[in-house]
Design an enzyme around this catalytic site. Sequence first.
Site, mmCIF file in Angstrom:
data_model
loop_
_atom_site.group_PDB
_atom_site.id
_atom_site.type_symbol
_atom_site.label_atom_id
_atom_site.label_comp_id
_atom_site.label_asym_id
_atom_site.label_seq_id
_atom_site.Cartn_x
_atom_site.Cartn_y
_atom_site.Cartn_z
ATOM 1 N N PHE A 116 24.419 8.050 0.818
ATOM 2 C CA PHE A 116 24.255 9.401 1.346
ATOM 3 C C PHE A 116 24.352 9.390 2.871
ATOM 4 C CE2 PHE A 116 22.242 13.598 1.852
ATOM 5 C CZ PHE A 116 22.893 14.294 0.845
ATOM 6 N N VAL B 122 15.618 9.318 -3.147
ATOM 7 C CA VAL B 122 16.262 10.169 -2.161
ATOM 8 C C VAL B 122 17.626 9.583 -1.825
ATOM 9 C CG1 VAL B 122 16.183 10.883 0.273
ATOM 10 C CG2 VAL B 122 14.169 11.140 -1.190
ATOM 11 N N GLU C 285 0.812 -1.221 0.000
ATOM 12 C CA GLU C 285 0.000 0.000 0.000
ATOM 13 C C GLU C 285 0.844 1.270 0.000
ATOM 14 O OE1 GLU C 285 -2.692 -3.154 1.882
ATOM 15 O OE2 GLU C 285 -0.570 -2.564 2.035
ATOM 16 N N PHE D 97 -10.357 -7.221 15.850
ATOM 17 C CA PHE D 97 -9.268 -7.680 14.984
ATOM 18 C C PHE D 97 -8.914 -6.610 13.953
ATOM 19 C CE2 PHE D 97 -8.093 -10.078 11.017
ATOM 20 C CZ PHE D 97 -6.847 -10.507 11.450
ATOM 21 N N GLN D 98 -7.645 -6.237 13.875
ATOM 22 C CA GLN D 98 -7.099 -5.250 12.943
ATOM 23 C C GLN D 98 -7.599 -3.832 13.217
ATOM 24 O OE1 GLN D 98 -7.767 -6.857 8.917
ATOM 25 N NE2 GLN D 98 -5.680 -7.649 8.946
#
Length: 574
Positions: free
Chosen positions: A465, A380, A49, A111-112
Amino acid sequence: MATVAQNLVDNLRANGVRRVYGVPGDSLNGFTDAIRKDTEVEWVHVRHEEAAAFAAAADAELTGDLAVCAGSCGPGNLHLINGLFDAQRSRVPVLAIAAHIPSEEIGSNYFQETHPQELFRECSVYTELVSSVEQMPRVLEIAMRAAVEQRGVAVVVLPGDIALQQAVDESERLVRATTPRILPSEAELDELAELLNGATRPTILAGAGVAGAHDEVVALAETIGAPIVHALRGKEHIEHDNPYDVGMTGLLGFNSGYRAMEDSDVLLMLGTDFPYQQFYPKRAKIAQVDIRGEQLGRRTPLDLALVGDVGETLRALQPLLKRNRKRAHLNDAVKHYQRTRKQLDDLATPSRGKRPIHPQYVARLLDELASDDAVFIPDVGSPVVYAARYLGLSGDRRLIGSFSHGSMANALPHAIGAQAAFPDRQIIGMAGDGGLSMLLGELLTVTQNNLPVKLVVFNNSSLNFVELEMKAAGFVTFATDLENPDFAKVAEAVGIRAWHVEESKDLEGALREALAHPGPALVDVVVERQELSMPPAITAEQVKGFSLYAIRTVLSGRGDELLDLARANFRQLF
């Protein structure tokens, strides 16, 4: 009768949304099933996600339109948060559909269970929980309008059971961005004109807010005799076709930009929220123009603050200005930039023999070989440094990235969203090896969705970096080693055409083939690990830090690292 989920999809379609990025889950079933039945809205299935939110951010930045991502309840939508922070800080309009546990279970430690309306509040301009059918589609309209008008993230938290209920209101709410004229007052414009007319060494610092105002900024520079320095997000909007460009300042920039600001007597900040206080001039008067009043004076004390759109403000300001005949500051800054530019270009050369490839050379070749309307997306870290210094951006090229949020692993998921929005455009992800490996599973998203993304991996077997930051602060490098696979073989295993390059003589041919390949392609380039990307102004503390690093490295028995460092960067000293 439509369900709430079906009405939601109807509203997205009516407002021009054509893609939703996400991972399915049971609490999202009503929503994804409505997309399945729709003939215009596409579900772009990613593997994580976080990638969905990054993809939506890139989609929104390139199109300028509302983009949508979705996550199922609990851990599903929680994974969206990093990409949504990126979208919020980049000021792009993204709508996130955060599915929730069954409404009657909220508050029971089910739950969750999480509380998305609290979790997303910091990275959004609007977040709301839909507690009843009657709230929709009104909450959706408010969310879309907030995202579009404030150019940020809006989150609609929708319990799965409510999404499946019959809609009470089946209307389609249309949201179109307004285009107001935002100008400072006449008195404020007069005050700015007086300040600039009295300057002998003016300098302009241009940020992302100069988008669409390129010609006005260049005309202003001509009138007042000012060199134009740009922040990273301003590069794509002001660097091209600009005889007054003197480059970038900041940690990723170069000396000419820093010097043009430091030597100024008046600095005019246009549409920029450049964050590094240490790079602002100490003795100059400073004026700032920004469309958002809350930005004014955030980074450095101001002598004059104005709220206004940059283009509108400069068009109104121009008739009030006198042409500055004192051009010494401008001419000196431009000549200094030309010398600095040559020094940088001299570093972008092939390595001798079998030495690791200089990353500057990779970026220079990409600039030469990419199409005129390519979209470059650096990770980045060190890829951003070389993108900032070596990519030339014509009016049709774009450069996007996680430039405000600064998240690792943005290049690949941003490229997914960019390519989904523009399937026929050349999208080039400049991936670090650390960033690519962090979201490596998204290579499967590229092949599953038939996206012809081009990925160039800067493979230095390190968090490069971070190593540079450690050296500057005087620390012996630690926990930055990366034991990498052959990324070309990994890519080939998932159906991506790939090349592995270890010598400079093989690089141009591999890049040419990859960019010409009609499908997804990856070039794994082994680059010099010890390459130093020096900031434009080296402080006494940084000199002290490098000295401490050298001493501690020798004492820790790793003196060979210093020899590699010297060998890799010897050419930068001359």
